[in-house]
Write an enzyme that holds these catalytic residues in place. Structure first.
Site, PDB file in Angstrom:
ATOM      1  N   CYS A  77       0.806  -1.223   0.000  1.00 24.46           N
ATOM      2  CA  CYS A  77       0.000   0.000   0.000  1.00 24.46           C
ATOM      3  C   CYS A  77       0.841   1.275   0.000  1.00 24.46           C
ATOM      4  O   CYS A  77       0.307   2.371  -0.180  1.00 24.46           O
ATOM      5  CB  CYS A  77      -0.972  -0.012   1.175  1.00 24.46           C
ATOM      6  SG  CYS A  77      -2.195  -1.327   1.037  1.00 24.46           S
ATOM      7  N   HIS A  99      -3.173   7.443   2.520  1.00 19.50           N
ATOM      8  CA  HIS A  99      -3.617   6.141   2.017  1.00 19.50           C
ATOM      9  C   HIS A  99      -4.960   5.779   2.650  1.00 19.50           C
ATOM     10  O   HIS A  99      -5.096   5.787   3.881  1.00 19.50           O
ATOM     11  CB  HIS A  99      -2.558   5.085   2.357  1.00 19.50           C
ATOM     12  CG  HIS A  99      -3.038   3.693   2.146  1.00 19.50           C
ATOM     13  ND1 HIS A  99      -3.616   3.284   0.954  1.00 19.50           N
ATOM     14  CD2 HIS A  99      -3.056   2.606   2.956  1.00 19.50           C
ATOM     15  CE1 HIS A  99      -3.958   2.010   1.063  1.00 19.50           C
ATOM     16  NE2 HIS A  99      -3.630   1.581   2.264  1.00 19.50           N
ATOM     17  N   ASN A 158     -10.188   0.194   0.272  1.00 22.04           N
ATOM     18  CA  ASN A 158      -8.724   0.260   0.254  1.00 22.04           C
ATOM     19  C   ASN A 158      -8.232  -0.354  -1.058  1.00 22.04           C
ATOM     20  O   ASN A 158      -8.330  -1.566  -1.260  1.00 22.04           O
ATOM     21  CB  ASN A 158      -8.167  -0.525   1.450  1.00 22.04           C
ATOM     22  CG  ASN A 158      -6.649  -0.498   1.529  1.00 22.04           C
ATOM     23  OD1 ASN A 158      -5.970  -0.268   0.526  1.00 22.04           O
ATOM     24  ND2 ASN A 158      -6.112  -0.745   2.705  1.00 22.04           N
TER      25      ASN A 158
HETATM   26  N1  COA Z   1     -17.787  -8.184  10.272  1.00 23.25           N
HETATM   27  C1  COA Z   1     -18.128  -8.501  11.538  1.00 23.25           C
HETATM   28  N2  COA Z   1     -17.219  -8.802  12.477  1.00 23.25           N
HETATM   29  C2  COA Z   1     -15.930  -8.784  12.118  1.00 23.25           C
HETATM   30  C3  COA Z   1     -15.511  -8.493  10.812  1.00 23.25           C
HETATM   31  C4  COA Z   1     -16.511  -8.178   9.885  1.00 23.25           C
HETATM   32  N3  COA Z   1     -16.223  -7.868   8.599  1.00 23.25           N
HETATM   33  N4  COA Z   1     -14.166  -8.551  10.770  1.00 23.25           N
HETATM   34  C5  COA Z   1     -13.753  -8.889  11.994  1.00 23.25           C
HETATM   35  N5  COA Z   1     -14.803  -9.038  12.810  1.00 23.25           N
HETATM   36  C6  COA Z   1     -14.827  -9.413  14.217  1.00 23.25           C
HETATM   37  C7  COA Z   1     -13.610 -10.141  14.661  1.00 23.25           C
HETATM   38  O1  COA Z   1     -13.687 -11.517  14.330  1.00 23.25           O
HETATM   39  C8  COA Z   1     -13.654  -9.919  16.145  1.00 23.25           C
HETATM   40  O2  COA Z   1     -14.543 -10.814  16.726  1.00 23.25           O
HETATM   41  P1  COA Z   1     -14.217 -11.472  18.163  1.00 23.25           P
HETATM   42  O3  COA Z   1     -14.127 -10.303  19.102  1.00 23.25           O
HETATM   43  O4  COA Z   1     -15.384 -12.353  18.371  1.00 23.25           O
HETATM   44  O5  COA Z   1     -12.910 -12.186  17.981  1.00 23.25           O
HETATM   45  C9  COA Z   1     -14.256  -8.531  16.271  1.00 23.25           C
HETATM   46  O6  COA Z   1     -14.861  -8.227  14.998  1.00 23.25           O
HETATM   47  C10 COA Z   1     -13.242  -7.462  16.579  1.00 23.25           C
HETATM   48  O7  COA Z   1     -12.091  -7.713  15.767  1.00 23.25           O
HETATM   49  P2  COA Z   1     -10.929  -6.686  15.653  1.00 23.25           P
HETATM   50  O8  COA Z   1      -9.927  -7.211  14.677  1.00 23.25           O
HETATM   51  O9  COA Z   1     -10.476  -6.273  16.997  1.00 23.25           O
HETATM   52  O10 COA Z   1     -11.760  -5.506  15.033  1.00 23.25           O
HETATM   53  P3  COA Z   1     -11.269  -4.083  14.693  1.00 23.25           P
HETATM   54  O11 COA Z   1     -12.136  -3.083  15.314  1.00 23.25           O
HETATM   55  O12 COA Z   1      -9.797  -3.973  14.870  1.00 23.25           O
HETATM   56  O13 COA Z   1     -11.573  -4.017  13.136  1.00 23.25           O
HETATM   57  C11 COA Z   1     -10.348  -4.214  11.112  1.00 23.25           C
HETATM   58  C12 COA Z   1     -10.976  -4.955  12.259  1.00 23.25           C
HETATM   59  C13 COA Z   1      -9.711  -5.215  10.158  1.00 23.25           C
HETATM   60  C14 COA Z   1     -11.432  -3.425  10.396  1.00 23.25           C
HETATM   61  C15 COA Z   1      -9.319  -3.236  11.717  1.00 23.25           C
HETATM   62  O14 COA Z   1      -8.442  -3.938  12.548  1.00 23.25           O
HETATM   63  C16 COA Z   1      -8.537  -2.542  10.688  1.00 23.25           C
HETATM   64  O15 COA Z   1      -9.066  -1.765   9.920  1.00 23.25           O
HETATM   65  N6  COA Z   1      -7.204  -2.726  10.694  1.00 23.25           N
HETATM   66  C17 COA Z   1      -6.333  -2.085   9.760  1.00 23.25           C
HETATM   67  C18 COA Z   1      -6.556  -2.656   8.433  1.00 23.25           C
HETATM   68  C19 COA Z   1      -5.873  -1.874   7.388  1.00 23.25           C
HETATM   69  O16 COA Z   1      -6.099  -0.722   7.231  1.00 23.25           O
HETATM   70  N7  COA Z   1      -5.024  -2.545   6.647  1.00 23.25           N
HETATM   71  C20 COA Z   1      -4.408  -1.994   5.547  1.00 23.25           C
HETATM   72  C21 COA Z   1      -3.185  -1.311   5.907  1.00 23.25           C
HETATM   73  S1  COA Z   1      -2.509  -0.837   4.402  1.00 23.25           S
END
Ligand code: COA
Length: 338
Positions: free
Chosen positions: A117, A259, A289
């Site tokens: 990215c 980004h 993204n």
């Molecule tokens: N729908 C519903 N629940 C979801 C889900 C979805 N699409 N994706 C994950 N969950 C769940 C998880 O399984 C977890 O469940 P649990 O508590 O029972 O284990 C819960 O939501 C919380 O997960 P967590 O990973 O802590 O959520 P979060 O608030 O961190 O959101 C992301 C997850 C992926 C959206 C977030 O971590 C994120 O955006 N990270 C950065 C990603 C990014 O930008 N990457 C690119 C960098 S270039």
């Protein structure tokens, strides 16, 4: 700092973007995944994203964006095509020569840059280096990704975020004091954290083990929570360095083009930098993204709708797999035909 290349600088001379027509809504994803429109909107800020249709590949996206950037520059010729992508059409050869040929540019230098990215920022530094060294007078830099081709459709933590698209800029040789001239490009990586974002199978490691991959290893994998934290820290620090290097303060920044990883990451970076939402460009709600395409697609759309205008002092920053990050500054130029 040693001024190795004197007054010569890479100057933005054109911009273009393209997304494939197929739109995927949150409800489309919730129809087969354990997720919901509400969860996706509140956790990521994404409402829709675009997806390649069957048979379409990264080069198809790149050609569309590249052509628009060349048109916007008013001159179809360049000496080099640099393509930032994580989803090349195939492992070998690079995708850029195919893109160049399809743009009527067979014969020019063309190669891919691999920085996930942050690919567009690495590409800007590479293109600026080609121009500074006199290797090229004009460079077409494209960021293009077809992330939906490597994301596991059953993985709800990545399938809701990553999407397809392309953006491009033309850079020409110019003077470092003119509008459009790139400032210093701040770059960094931390390979001790490469496991946070990766596609485990398909490369030399797995092939030299002479075994077929485990289920799921051919797909893109991400540790979302850790990635989130590093993204905020690294984009904030790189942005501060780039702004200082330009001799600006953060209050001088008219438009932040970060980004488009996740709306909550963008909010956190904006808060740390003291750059409010009205000074931030954003299209994540509509496109998700799009990897290396994210920043140039955002520039193209913002330029087209007028939220980005000539004279705006801009801060660009990106973060992604590697881990890798970067930032730079420029004053948005008046482009031919705008
Ligand atoms: N729908 C519903 N629940 C979801 C889900 C979805 N699409 N994706 C994950 N969950 C769940 C998880 O399984 C977890 O469940 P649990 O508590 O029972 O284990 C819960 O939501 C919380 O997960 P967590 O990973 O802590 O959520 P979060 O608030 O961190 O959101 C992301 C997850 C992926 C959206 C977030 O971590 C994120 O955006 N990270 C950065 C990603 C990014 O930008 N990457 C690119 C960098 S270039």
């Amino acid at each position: 700092m040693i001024e190795a290349f004197g007054e010569r600088a890479a100057v933005v001379a054109g911009v273009g973007g393209w997304v494939p027509p197929d739109v995927v809504t949150n409800d489309d994803l919730a129809a087969y995944l354990d997720t919901s429109d509400e969860w996706i909107r509140t956790r990521t800020g994404i409402r829709t994203r675009h997806r390649v249709s069957p048979g379409m590949a990264t080069s198809d996206l790149a050609v569309e964006a590249g052509r628009r950037a060349l048109d916007s520059s008013g001159d179809p010729r360049v000496d080099a095509v640099v393509l930032a992508t994580t989803t090349p059409d195939q492992l070998c050869p690079a995708t850029a020569p195919v893109v160049a040929a399809r743009l009527g540019l067979a014969g020019v230098a063309a190669f891919d840059v691999s920085a996930v990215c942050t690919g567009f920022l690495y590409g800007l530094a590479t293109a600026a280096g080609l121009i500074a060294a006199g290797t090229a007078e004009r460079v077409l830099l494209i960021g293009a990704d077809a992330f939906t081709t490597i994301v596991n459709p059953e993985d709800r933590s990545t399938a809701v975020i990553f999407a397809d698209g392309a953006g491009a800029v033309v850079l020409r040789a110019g003077h470092r004091d003119e509008p459009g001239a790139l400032g210093r490009v701040v770059l960094g990586t931390d390979g001790t954290l490469s496991h946070l974002i990766r596609v485990p199978a398909g490369g030399s490691r797995q092939r030299s083990l002479n075994r077929s991959h485990e289920p799921g290893e051919e797909f893109f994998q991400m540790d979302g929570r850790d990635t989130f934290r590093h993204a905020v820290e690294r984009m904030t620090a790189a942005s501060q360095q780039a702004v200082a290097s330009a001799g600006w303060s953060l209050a001088d920044v008219d438009r932040l083009a970060a980004h488009q990883a996740n709306a909550r990451i963008l909010t956190a970076v904006g808060e740390r930098l003291g750059i409010a939402a009205d000074r931030q460009l954003s299209n994540i709600a509509d496109v998700g993204n799009t990897g290396a395409a994210s920043i140039p697609l955002l520039l193209a759309q913002s330029h087209a709708d007028g939220t980005l205008a000539a004279g705006h002092r801009m801060l660009l920053t990106a973060f992604g797999g590697g881990l890798a990050w970067g930032a730079t500054t420029l004053t948005w130029p008046k482009l031919p035909g705008s």
